[in-house]
Every structure is written in structure tokens, then in C-alpha cells.
Scaffold this active site. Sequence first.
Site, PDB file in Angstrom:
ATOM      1  N   HIS A 132       0.814  -1.210   0.000  1.00  0.00           N
ATOM      2  CA  HIS A 132       0.000   0.000   0.000  1.00  0.00           C
ATOM      3  C   HIS A 132       0.852   1.265   0.000  1.00  0.00           C
ATOM      4  O   HIS A 132       0.391   2.322  -0.467  1.00  0.00           O
ATOM      5  CB  HIS A 132      -0.926   0.018   1.223  1.00  0.00           C
ATOM      6  CG  HIS A 132      -2.122  -0.876   1.073  1.00  0.00           C
ATOM      7  ND1 HIS A 132      -2.081  -2.223   1.329  1.00  0.00           N
ATOM      8  CD2 HIS A 132      -3.404  -0.610   0.688  1.00  0.00           C
ATOM      9  CE1 HIS A 132      -3.276  -2.747   1.109  1.00  0.00           C
ATOM     10  NE2 HIS A 132      -4.099  -1.798   0.720  1.00  0.00           N
ATOM     11  N   GLY A 133       2.060   1.195   0.518  1.00  0.00           N
ATOM     12  CA  GLY A 133       2.909   2.375   0.547  1.00  0.00           C
ATOM     13  C   GLY A 133       4.250   2.077   1.191  1.00  0.00           C
ATOM     14  O   GLY A 133       4.369   1.200   2.055  1.00  0.00           O
TER      15      GLY A 133
END
Length: 351
Positions: free
Chosen positions: A326-327
Site C-alpha cells: 500500500h505504501g
Amino acid sequence: MLFNSGIFLFAFLPLAMLGFALAFRWRGLESAWAWLAAASVFFYGWWNPTHVPLLLASVTLNYLLARRLSQLGSQSSRWLLVAGVVINLGLLGWFKYWHFFASNVAALFGHEWHGQPLELPLGISFFTFHQLTYLLHCRAGRDQGTSFRHYLLYVTFFPQLIAGPIVRPHEMLPQLKQPRMRAFAWPNISVGLTLLSLSLFKKMVMADSVAAWVAPVFDHVHDVPSVAMLDAWVAVLAYTLQLYFDFSGYSDMALGLARMFGVDLPANFFSPYKACSIVDFWRRWHITLSSFLRDYLYIPLGGSRKGPVRRSVNLILVMFIGGLWHGAGWTFALWGLWHGFCLLINHLSTQ
């Protein structure tokens, strides 16, 4: 070019549909798919044209690797598959994680990292997973003679390019080979427009309205010495609604837009806030990512087949990787670990 922007709704989408219809009428369905693939590449380049060559090079290389994989024996293709996985994950790692990794290594040895993060190509996490899935698909002998135009459209199809869903080859490619009598069918247009309208309401009315409660706290949390408890709780709870309606809205927009062109994409949400447990939650939230991590990471690692200890390790590892997907940041990693531990506790409590 966001799905809820005026230039998309009143310029790009009508022109894409008009070109699709004219190509179908004059040259047939394959030309219509070629037009849609070209429109999708244009959509991608609208954000940053300099990343288009990278996308096209990646698509071409993976297509050639996939064709070769489908022709080789199992022993020879294993090494070609490894090479494809390394290339795709290496590209993702270079753009998305290099700065994060380098800065943390520098801090570990007491140095200061002065490098700047690279500009992240749009949708690289999604098109990387699409291409990895296709390579595995071909390695298993399920290529079925996919043409380059179909593969290009499968990877770059603009409804799924921004925020998914993550589509398996067998969920989309066979649809591109089905004959049709006309470019658009009224039932598809009706369902597609309905989904698009509802999802625009989710995004522009629900998510953007709730954001007014979130921004004053989250955008200025570093500028004030403290935040009142009530304001903090309102912002946190409002953020859960903003995140849901924003992401769910974009996912439903993808389904509606694809359906207008006669393509059915897999659903990505199924009322996740109605879940009865954290396990049930991950069966409802970002369904295509959850199933991808399960089928291509959790199960190959052994899943739950090698005892409770191994299953626990696999759960934690898979959710840790899912968090980083996601990041590139420790907050995402910790978020993934937290959900991994919650899943572990849920499984232990049901034994």
C-alpha cells in the site's frame, strides 16, 4: 484525469466510446479493442507522458516472456518465470521502495540520506501484479493464444488502472474473444451508467463531504501543540468513512465503466463494515488484493498445511508485505503487521 473530473466525464469517456463504436462499425471488434487499448494508453499518459515508454516497454517485455513461457518445458520455463518475477518486482522496488530502503539503511549506520524519492509511475503496483499474474497464467499452460492487443488492453484498461481491481487473465481475456453483434448493448450501458452514477455519489457527495471533518485535524496535526479529544475521535471515525466511500466509489466506477464497454470486472467490495470478524473483513475489503495475496503468496508459502506455527508466520509475513504494497513507509508496515496479528488472534480464537 480522475473519474469524477469534468474532462473525463464530458470529453475522454464520450470520445473513447465514440471511437470504439466507429472502429467496430468500420473495421470490426478487434479494431475496436485496439482503439480502446490506445485510448487507455492515452489516459495513462495524461498524468505524465514520460512514463508511457516505461509502461509500453514493460508490457512488451512481459508479453514476449509470457509467449516464451507458454512454449517451453516446465524445467526451462521455471528459470524464465523467475527472471520475469525479478524484473517486475525489481521495477516496482526501484520506483516505489528504493528511497525508503536507502534512507533506512543510511539511518541505521548513522548517516543522513540526501536522495530524493523517484516519481512513482501511475498504477505501477496494479500493472505489476497484473503482469505477474499473466506470467504465472502462461507458466501453467493457460495462454490460449492471447494477442498483443488483448494483452495490452488487459494491462492498461483505463477503468482498472488507477485503483484496481486486480484482474486475473481468465476473468477478462476470454471476454475479449467473444463475438458481438454491436459495439454497445443497452443493458450494459444501463447497468454501467447506474453503477457509475452511484459510485460518483459515493465519491463526490459522501467521501468529499466527510473529508470536511477529517482535513482540519489530519492536515494540521503537526502545526498545533495538541488536538482536543473529541476533535480527534471525530476525525478518526470520519476518516474511516471517507476512506471507504472513496475507495469503494472508485472500485464501483471501474465496474460501471468497464460494463459500458461490455466487460465484466470482479467486484472489489462487499459491505466490509458489516463484517463479523477481521477474517470476514478481509474477505470483503479489497477482495481482489486479498485473493491475490492468498493465492500467490500465502498458499505457496505453505498456507495452513504445515502446522499452526507455520500458518502464523505466513499470516504475519503476508500481511506485512500487503501493508508495504500500500505504501513505502513504516506506518504501512506496522498497519500490515497489526492486521496480521489480528488475523492470527481470530484464527486462534476459533480453534
